[in-house]
Design a protein around this motif. Structure first.
Motif, mmCIF file in Angstrom:
data_model
loop_
_atom_site.group_PDB
_atom_site.id
_atom_site.type_symbol
_atom_site.label_atom_id
_atom_site.label_comp_id
_atom_site.label_asym_id
_atom_site.label_seq_id
_atom_site.Cartn_x
_atom_site.Cartn_y
_atom_site.Cartn_z
ATOM 1 N N SER A 27 0.852 -1.180 0.000
ATOM 2 C CA SER A 27 0.000 0.000 0.000
ATOM 3 C C SER A 27 0.895 1.240 0.000
ATOM 4 N N ASP A 28 0.370 2.335 -0.480
ATOM 5 C CA ASP A 28 1.150 3.569 -0.523
ATOM 6 C C ASP A 28 1.596 4.006 0.866
ATOM 7 N N SER A 29 0.804 3.702 1.871
ATOM 8 C CA SER A 29 1.101 4.169 3.221
ATOM 9 C C SER A 29 2.303 3.463 3.853
ATOM 10 N N VAL A 30 2.672 2.293 3.335
ATOM 11 C CA VAL A 30 3.797 1.554 3.931
ATOM 12 C C VAL A 30 4.953 1.375 2.962
ATOM 13 N N LYS A 31 4.756 1.713 1.707
ATOM 14 C CA LYS A 31 5.784 1.506 0.687
ATOM 15 C C LYS A 31 7.076 2.224 1.073
ATOM 16 N N GLY A 32 8.177 1.501 0.960
ATOM 17 C CA GLY A 32 9.474 2.062 1.312
ATOM 18 C C GLY A 32 9.856 1.876 2.764
ATOM 19 N N ARG A 33 8.892 1.487 3.593
ATOM 20 C CA ARG A 33 9.169 1.278 5.027
ATOM 21 C C ARG A 33 8.967 -0.180 5.434
ATOM 22 N N PHE A 34 8.027 -0.859 4.829
ATOM 23 C CA PHE A 34 7.724 -2.246 5.164
ATOM 24 C C PHE A 34 8.232 -3.165 4.057
ATOM 25 N N THR A 35 8.616 -4.390 4.450
ATOM 26 C CA THR A 35 9.038 -5.397 3.480
ATOM 27 C C THR A 35 8.399 -6.731 3.828
ATOM 28 N N ILE A 36 7.716 -7.327 2.849
ATOM 29 C CA ILE A 36 7.141 -8.651 3.023
ATOM 30 C C ILE A 36 8.079 -9.672 2.408
ATOM 31 N N SER A 37 8.255 -10.796 3.108
ATOM 32 C CA SER A 37 9.134 -11.848 2.618
ATOM 33 C C SER A 37 8.627 -13.182 3.137
ATOM 34 N N SER A 38 9.259 -14.260 2.653
ATOM 35 C CA SER A 38 8.798 -15.570 3.109
ATOM 36 C C SER A 38 9.956 -16.537 3.192
ATOM 37 N N ASP A 39 9.771 -17.554 3.992
ATOM 38 C CA ASP A 39 10.686 -18.685 4.093
ATOM 39 C C ASP A 39 9.840 -19.926 3.866
ATOM 40 N N ASN A 40 9.859 -20.435 2.642
ATOM 41 C CA ASN A 40 8.996 -21.574 2.311
ATOM 42 C C ASN A 40 9.368 -22.827 3.093
ATOM 43 N N ALA A 41 10.622 -22.967 3.446
ATOM 44 C CA ALA A 41 11.035 -24.141 4.211
ATOM 45 C C ALA A 41 10.390 -24.151 5.593
ATOM 46 N N LYS A 42 10.080 -22.961 6.095
ATOM 47 C CA LYS A 42 9.453 -22.837 7.414
ATOM 48 C C LYS A 42 7.962 -22.534 7.310
ATOM 49 N N ASN A 43 7.431 -22.450 6.077
ATOM 50 C CA ASN A 43 6.021 -22.081 5.889
ATOM 51 C C ASN A 43 5.678 -20.794 6.642
ATOM 52 N N THR A 44 6.543 -19.829 6.535
ATOM 53 C CA THR A 44 6.396 -18.599 7.308
ATOM 54 C C THR A 44 6.552 -17.380 6.402
ATOM 55 N N VAL A 45 5.692 -16.399 6.624
ATOM 56 C CA VAL A 45 5.772 -15.113 5.949
ATOM 57 C C VAL A 45 6.073 -14.045 6.996
ATOM 58 N N TYR A 46 6.878 -13.079 6.602
ATOM 59 C CA TYR A 46 7.308 -12.034 7.524
ATOM 60 C C TYR A 46 6.868 -10.658 7.018
ATOM 61 N N LEU A 47 6.737 -9.745 7.937
ATOM 62 C CA LEU A 47 6.549 -8.335 7.588
ATOM 63 C C LEU A 47 7.528 -7.529 8.427
ATOM 64 N N GLN A 48 8.585 -7.067 7.776
ATOM 65 C CA GLN A 48 9.560 -6.207 8.438
ATOM 66 C C GLN A 48 9.055 -4.773 8.353
ATOM 67 N N MET A 49 8.907 -4.145 9.502
ATOM 68 C CA MET A 49 8.351 -2.800 9.558
ATOM 69 C C MET A 49 9.397 -1.857 10.141
ATOM 70 N N ASN A 50 9.844 -0.929 9.338
ATOM 71 C CA ASN A 50 10.849 0.052 9.749
ATOM 72 C C ASN A 50 10.247 1.453 9.743
ATOM 73 N N SER A 51 10.927 2.364 10.395
ATOM 74 C CA SER A 51 10.489 3.770 10.449
ATOM 75 C C SER A 51 9.020 3.868 10.831
ATOM 76 N N LEU A 52 8.656 3.166 11.868
ATOM 77 C CA LEU A 52 7.248 3.107 12.260
ATOM 78 C C LEU A 52 6.740 4.469 12.719
ATOM 79 N N LYS A 53 5.468 4.696 12.424
ATOM 80 C CA LYS A 53 4.800 5.945 12.762
ATOM 81 C C LYS A 53 3.597 5.647 13.659
ATOM 82 N N PRO A 54 3.159 6.615 14.452
ATOM 83 C CA PRO A 54 1.964 6.376 15.284
ATOM 84 C C PRO A 54 0.755 5.921 14.472
ATOM 85 N N GLU A 55 0.638 6.378 13.236
ATOM 86 C CA GLU A 55 -0.504 5.975 12.411
ATOM 87 C C GLU A 55 -0.410 4.531 11.934
ATOM 88 N N ASP A 56 0.700 3.859 12.199
ATOM 89 C CA ASP A 56 0.812 2.427 11.900
ATOM 90 C C ASP A 56 0.181 1.570 12.997
#
Length: 128
Positions: A60-89
């Protein structure tokens, strides 16, 4: 399909958190994955999606450049790395998944109604 989120918490503005979503019950690699969030009094909205082959992501435009989605298929896990967090998050963050529909574009997966399975949510609070 069962989804279990973890990693939420309280963080100061400018800080970082990494959310995890562990999936079980079906073939993880054929399912589209998404992270959504819902703040009090607001509708659930998209944060990020990742395709079933993990080759395409969308933010979404509101998180672009700050959040990163990734996955580890071996662990069946998806991640959301959230940087530069703001109160509106501040929101409850939900992991969701659904089988890939080959007739649908990636934009189909940006709305909550396109997803069949949801986790219980994890609270993220960003203080100013």
């Amino acid at each position: 399909v069962q989804l279990v989120e973890s990693g939420g918490g309280l963080v100061q503005a400018g800080g970082s958190l990494r959310l995890s979503c562990a999936a079980s019950g079906r073939t993880f690699s054929t399912y589209y994955m998404g992270w959504f969030r819902q703040a009090p009094g607001k509708e659930r909205e998209l944060a990020a999606t990742i395709s079933e082959n993990r080759g395409a992501t969308l933010y979404s435009d509101s998180v672009k450049g700050r959040f990163t989605i990734s996955s580890d298929n071996a662990k069946n896990t998806v991640y959301l790395q959230m940087n530069s967090l703001k109160p509106e998050d501040t929101a409850v963050y939900y992991c969701a998944t659904t089988p890939r529909n080959l007739l649908s574009s990636k934009n189909y997966y940006t709305v909550p109604t396109s997803y069949d399975y949801w986790g219980q949510g994890t609270q993220v609070t960003v203080s100013s």
